[in-house]
Enzyme design. Structure first.
Site, PDB file in Angstrom:
ATOM      1  N   GLY A 220       0.815  -1.205   0.000  1.00  0.00           N
ATOM      2  CA  GLY A 220       0.000   0.000   0.000  1.00  0.00           C
ATOM      3  C   GLY A 220       0.852   1.259   0.000  1.00  0.00           C
ATOM      4  O   GLY A 220       1.937   1.295  -0.581  1.00  0.00           O
ATOM      5  N   SER A 221       0.376   2.262   0.699  1.00  0.00           N
ATOM      6  CA  SER A 221       1.007   3.573   0.617  1.00  0.00           C
ATOM      7  C   SER A 221       2.377   3.654   1.266  1.00  0.00           C
ATOM      8  O   SER A 221       3.093   4.640   1.066  1.00  0.00           O
ATOM      9  CB  SER A 221       0.086   4.625   1.228  1.00  0.00           C
ATOM     10  OG  SER A 221      -1.074   4.771   0.427  1.00  0.00           O
ATOM     11  N   THR A 222       2.785   2.630   2.052  1.00  0.00           N
ATOM     12  CA  THR A 222       4.154   2.660   2.568  1.00  0.00           C
ATOM     13  C   THR A 222       5.173   2.602   1.431  1.00  0.00           C
ATOM     14  O   THR A 222       6.292   3.085   1.566  1.00  0.00           O
ATOM     15  CB  THR A 222       4.413   1.491   3.542  1.00  0.00           C
ATOM     16  OG1 THR A 222       4.177   0.249   2.877  1.00  0.00           O
ATOM     17  CG2 THR A 222       3.509   1.600   4.765  1.00  0.00           C
ATOM     18  N   LYS A 224       5.084   4.311  -1.157  1.00  0.00           N
ATOM     19  CA  LYS A 224       5.308   5.660  -1.688  1.00  0.00           C
ATOM     20  C   LYS A 224       6.649   6.236  -1.245  1.00  0.00           C
ATOM     21  O   LYS A 224       7.179   7.149  -1.888  1.00  0.00           O
ATOM     22  CB  LYS A 224       4.160   6.575  -1.267  1.00  0.00           C
ATOM     23  CG  LYS A 224       2.843   6.236  -1.964  1.00  0.00           C
ATOM     24  CD  LYS A 224       1.655   6.969  -1.368  1.00  0.00           C
ATOM     25  CE  LYS A 224       0.348   6.522  -2.040  1.00  0.00           C
ATOM     26  NZ  LYS A 224      -0.854   7.066  -1.382  1.00  0.00           N
TER      27      LYS A 224
END
Length: 491
Positions: A220-222, A224
């Site tokens: 997920g957004s980790t 990014k």
């Protein structure tokens, strides 16, 4: 000598020669094969004829040996706080073999390793029973307890990994649900029943799965953080506060599909700092598509993606795919599509950022000892790669600090300590129908500039919300507790 006697003598001589050849063949050529043959009962009896050495944490053994009450194996293995330490030790069972450290360092623990030859010879001369050596780990008992207790309180499947960024030492390695290796370390019917209860076919929670090393999840957004690193390293953006070219709505290349953000957040042409603070899918998806698959893959590999890690326990390879088109790369750059990571991998990402761009090889065995504590081997820290320049790492540290100070990661704040982090809620299942995974990765920096710990937490939570805030709400408090345990140990 008459002819018949001569023939008998020659025949007897040939028999003796054949016996000598056979004896030498068994003792020298086949010795290793016979020693490792699972059907050789004598080998198994000898293996359990004396206590194993211990696995050590903070100077104290977390394993032991006791006299068996059943069968012809004299000693069996015991474990202190077995479920908490099982992802580190693995198990050693008279009936079901061994795995993880118990298996990898078996020679040291049984005392049969060639490096213990001098010790074994001395014990033989003095008549002292054979004793196993010790495996001294890098683990921090307080950090491990904080990690395991945090997962247990949450009550959902999950894992935690904590690293020391400057060395790569593994400080915590927790997986939940877990199991007690002592429950099946013997050879009785009770041990067999305990083992069968743990098998996945009988227990869907699969407690023997080491989720910290062997389970890969969409990050997920980790992820990014990796995409931001790629943007900085490839010169697409040179600071945290430079506005990005990020339209809203953003239609993924080659499609009519808009890449959505979670909620009404300020993502249009946002700076990378603001985009990480609010976790803008549009900003980081477009960065990934603009950089392209090759550059994104190259950066992911510098962080350790697409390679197995050996700690020495093997960790599955995390995945960032090759050959993707622009829209697939956009999705992968926000930690979706095919992207998958182990908790160890995401701890490595946070660790490299915290360590000014230098990624150290993760390891959990500090040293090996003989039975009288003489050193046998010592692990030296080893640089693995340089995903970021020191300047770019410091930019990314500052961006992650903003996430914790006033973004989605405020639950990880520690008074008097600089904490950087990134939340994530990874969707999965057909049409994202399954419950999301809640992630949080972080590092702590002390006033002297040192970074003693980096952490990754993932929770498979049935009640997680889809917004990134669930990573901050469920996983960040556990990360905070682990970092506090390292920074502020109880006296």
């Amino acid at each position: 000598m008459n002819k018949p006697l001569r023939r008998i003598a020659i025949f007897c001589g040939l028999l003796i020669l054949a016996l000598l050849i056979r004896d030498n063949y068994l003792q020298y050529v086949k010795a290793d094969a016979l020693r490792s043959d699972t059907d050789n009962r004598r080998v198994a009896i000898e293996r359990y004829a004396h206590p194993r050495g211990d696995i050590i944490v903070d100077g104290d053994p977390i394993t032991g040996s006791v006299v068996s009450k059943h069968g012809d194996f004299k000693y069996k293995r015991t474990y202190r706080n077995g479920p908490m330490w099982a992802p580190v030790t693995g198990y050693s069972s008279q009936a079901f073999g061994s795995n993880q450290l118990e298996n990898i360092e078996d020679g040291i623990l049984t005392g049969n390793d060639d490096r213990l030859f001098f010790r074994k010879t001395l014990d033989m001369i003095t008549g002292k029973p054979q004793q196993g050596g010790n495996v001294v780990t890098t683990l921090n008992a307080a950090a491990q307890k904080a990690a395991y207790d945090g997962l247990a309180r949450q009550g959902s499947k999950g894992a935690v990994v904590a690293l020391e960024p400057s060395t790569g030492k593994i400080l915590a390695l927790a997986s939940y649900p877990s199991y007690d290796p002592s429950s099946f370390s013997g050879y009785s019917d009770a041990d067999a029943r305990a083992w069968n209860k743990l098998l996945k076919k009988n227990n869907p929670a699969d407690p023997t799965q080491n989720r910290a090393l062997r389970e890969t999840y969409p990050p997920g957004s980790t992820f990014k953080v990796v995409t931001a690193a790629a943007a900085l390293e490839n010169g697409k953006y040179t600071s945290a506060d430079e506005k990005t070219d990020s339209p809203l709505p953003y239609v993924m290349p080659g499609t009519r599909t808009e890449l959505k953000n979670e909620g009404n957040i300020p993502c249009k042409d946002a700076t990378m700092r603001v985009a990480l603070q609010y976790s803008c899918n549009t900003v980081f998806g477009k960065i990934g598509a603009d950089l392209g698959n090759d550059k994104m893959l190259a950066e992911a590999k510098k962080f350790g993606f697409d390679s197995e890690q050996f700690t020495p326990v093997r960790s599955n390879a995390s995945v960032f795919s090759n050959g993707m088109n622009e829209s697939q790369t956009a999705l992968s750059s926000i930690g979706q599509y095919n992207t998958a990571a182990t908790p160890l991998q995401m701890a490595m990402v946070a660790s490299a950022v915290a360590n000014d761009g230098k990624l150290m090889k993760p390891y959990m065995v500090d040293s090996l000892q003989s039975s009288n504590l003489d050193p046998v081997a010592k692990t030296q820290p080893e640089e693995m790669s340089r995903p970021l320049s020191p300047q770019n790492a410091q930019i990314l540290q500052d961006m992650m600090k903003t996430v914790v100070e006033k973004g989605t990661g405020t639950n990880a704040r520690i008074a008097g300590v600089t904490v950087g982090g990134k939340t994530g809620t990874a969707q999965h299942g057909v049409a994202n129908s399954a419950n999301p995974y809640a992630w949080f990765i972080s590092f702590a920096k002390l006033p002297d500039g040192s970074s003693p710990v980096a952490v990754a937490v993932v929770i498979e939570d049935e009640h997680a919300n889809r917004g990134d805030i669930s990573g901050g709400g469920l996983a960040a408090p556990i990360a905070r507790s682990v970092m506090e345990a390292v920074i502020k140990p109880k006296k």
